[in-house]
Design an enzyme around this catalytic site. Structure first.
Site, PDB file in Angstrom:
ATOM      1  N   GLN A   1      -4.576  -1.361   9.470  1.00 35.33           N
ATOM      2  CA  GLN A   1      -4.487  -2.700   8.889  1.00 35.33           C
ATOM      3  C   GLN A   1      -5.032  -3.724   9.876  1.00 35.33           C
ATOM      4  OE1 GLN A   1      -3.603  -3.263   5.736  1.00 35.33           O
ATOM      5  NE2 GLN A   1      -3.810  -5.474   5.892  1.00 35.33           N
TER       6      GLN A   1
ATOM      7  N   ASP B   1     -11.051   2.618   3.609  1.00 35.40           N
ATOM      8  CA  ASP B   1     -11.318   1.176   3.550  1.00 35.40           C
ATOM      9  C   ASP B   1     -12.810   0.923   3.320  1.00 35.40           C
ATOM     10  OD1 ASP B   1      -9.230  -0.695   3.764  1.00 35.40           O
ATOM     11  OD2 ASP B   1      -8.966  -0.314   5.904  1.00 35.40           O
TER      12      ASP B   1
ATOM     13  N   LYS C   1       0.838  -1.208   0.000  1.00 36.79           N
ATOM     14  CA  LYS C   1       0.000   0.000   0.000  1.00 36.79           C
ATOM     15  C   LYS C   1       0.871   1.255   0.000  1.00 36.79           C
ATOM     16  CE  LYS C   1      -3.867  -2.348   2.198  1.00 36.79           C
ATOM     17  NZ  LYS C   1      -4.650  -2.635   3.406  1.00 36.79           N
TER      18      LYS C   1
HETATM   19  N1  GUN Z   1      -6.778  -6.859   6.269  1.00 35.94           N
HETATM   20  C1  GUN Z   1      -7.079  -7.653   5.217  1.00 35.94           C
HETATM   21  N2  GUN Z   1      -7.644  -6.928   4.221  1.00 35.94           N
HETATM   22  C2  GUN Z   1      -7.689  -5.651   4.669  1.00 35.94           C
HETATM   23  C3  GUN Z   1      -8.143  -4.430   4.080  1.00 35.94           C
HETATM   24  O1  GUN Z   1      -8.643  -4.371   2.947  1.00 35.94           O
HETATM   25  N3  GUN Z   1      -8.002  -3.315   4.862  1.00 35.94           N
HETATM   26  C4  GUN Z   1      -7.486  -3.363   6.115  1.00 35.94           C
HETATM   27  N4  GUN Z   1      -7.410  -2.231   6.799  1.00 35.94           N
HETATM   28  N5  GUN Z   1      -7.054  -4.465   6.674  1.00 35.94           N
HETATM   29  C5  GUN Z   1      -7.150  -5.603   5.954  1.00 35.94           C
END
Ligand code: GUN
Length: 283
Positions: free
Chosen positions: A98, A121, A54
């Site tokens: 996350q 998100d 990311k």
């Molecule tokens: N953990 C697994 N997929 C995601 C996601 O799309 N966003 C976040 N914040 N955590 C995750």
């Protein structure tokens, strides 16, 4: 039938290039670039990889990267205070924490604390509610990325019988809402579903997000069905595989996503798209 590849990697690349061009144009006009804060608590190895990807995407998009890694023993109060600070910053337009977070932290409480305008998100109840009521908002990245991929590939969804396997808040539930909004007829399967094989075998479109390697068998797939595999699982030998038994499924499907190179890149490109959208909405 041998399936054609749903090329998430190429479509994501195109999307990211168009986002970069928009950011460059905004910056050339003297505006600040979008700012994204990615918070990782602890040292979960899989999360470290996702967060790094990311961060790289953020830099390539020309965004202001405000990522931070907090120690595993960070308290819930400390994390909430960090979110409050980021909510108040004008140069931060998107905030994500996350998941999973360490056990002593309640993820729901954390998600609810993020300003819905900065919830890139799309996990906040406000944004999930907007999706459920077909209102504009920030939609969860993986399901929205799947929709973009299908749309850009030219696959019409109206009237299809769609089966979503997995009912998580991150993938299954918002995926079902997106497909319903596109006028598909949607069945959501989960661990209490009675006859999964039978449900999958009736689907024109199958989207699988359960995190169990090869859980959906290739022989269940209806001839000509579209198969979207959200899973990315690392096997003991280090190789990656999805939640669908790819080698068998590809001989039955009309379209299929590879793992890796299918849904994963679309998730990250959609996060960038959401951050740009959030930045516009806050300017
Ligand atoms: N953990 C697994 N997929 C995601 C996601 O799309 N966003 C976040 N914040 N955590 C995750």
């Amino acid at each position: 039938m041998t399936a054609k590849i749903l090329d998430g990697k190429a479509i994501a690349q195109e999307l990211r290039e168009s986002i970069r061009a928009e950011v460059d144009a905004q910056v050339a006009k003297g505006q600040n670039p979008p700012g994204l804060a990615v918070i990782l608590v602890g040292e979960d190895p899989a999360s470290q990889v996702y967060v790094r990807n990311k961060k790289i995407a953020c830099e390539k998009a020309g965004f202001n990267d405000v990522s931070m890694v907090l120690p595993a023993d960070t308290t819930e109060e400390q994390l909430l205070a960090e979110i409050d600070t980021l909510n108040a910053r004008d140069d931060v337009h998107g905030i994500i924490v996350q998941l999973p977070v360490p056990d002593h932290i309640d993820p729901e409480k954390i998600i609810e604390r993020i300003d819905p305008k900065k919830d890139v998100d799309g996990f906040h109840a406000y944004n999930m509610g907007r999706l459920a009521t077909r209102m504009p908002g920030l939609a969860p990245c993986t399901p929205h990325g799947v929709m973009t991929m299908l749309e850009k590939t030219g696959i019409p969804l109206r009237g299809l019988d769609a089966v979503v396997v997995g009912a998580s808040n991150i993938v299954g539930v918002p995926m079902a809402l997106e497909l319903l909004n596109a006028r598909a007829t949607v069945t959501v399967c989960h661990s209490a579903t009675k006859d999964l094989a039978q449900k999958v075998s009736e689907a024109d479109l199958v989207v699988v997000g359960v995190g169990i390697p090869n859980m959906v068998k290739g022989e269940w797939i209806k001839d000509g069905a579209i198969v979207v595999d959200v899973g990315i699982n690392r096997l003991d030998d280090g190789t990656l595989c999805g939640d669908v038994e790819y080698d068998v499924a590809k001989e039955k499907a009309s379209w299929i996503t590879p793992v890796p190179g299918g849904v994963g890149p679309m998730t990250i490109a959609t996060l960038m798209q959401n951050t740009l959208q959030a930045a516009y909405a806050q300017s």
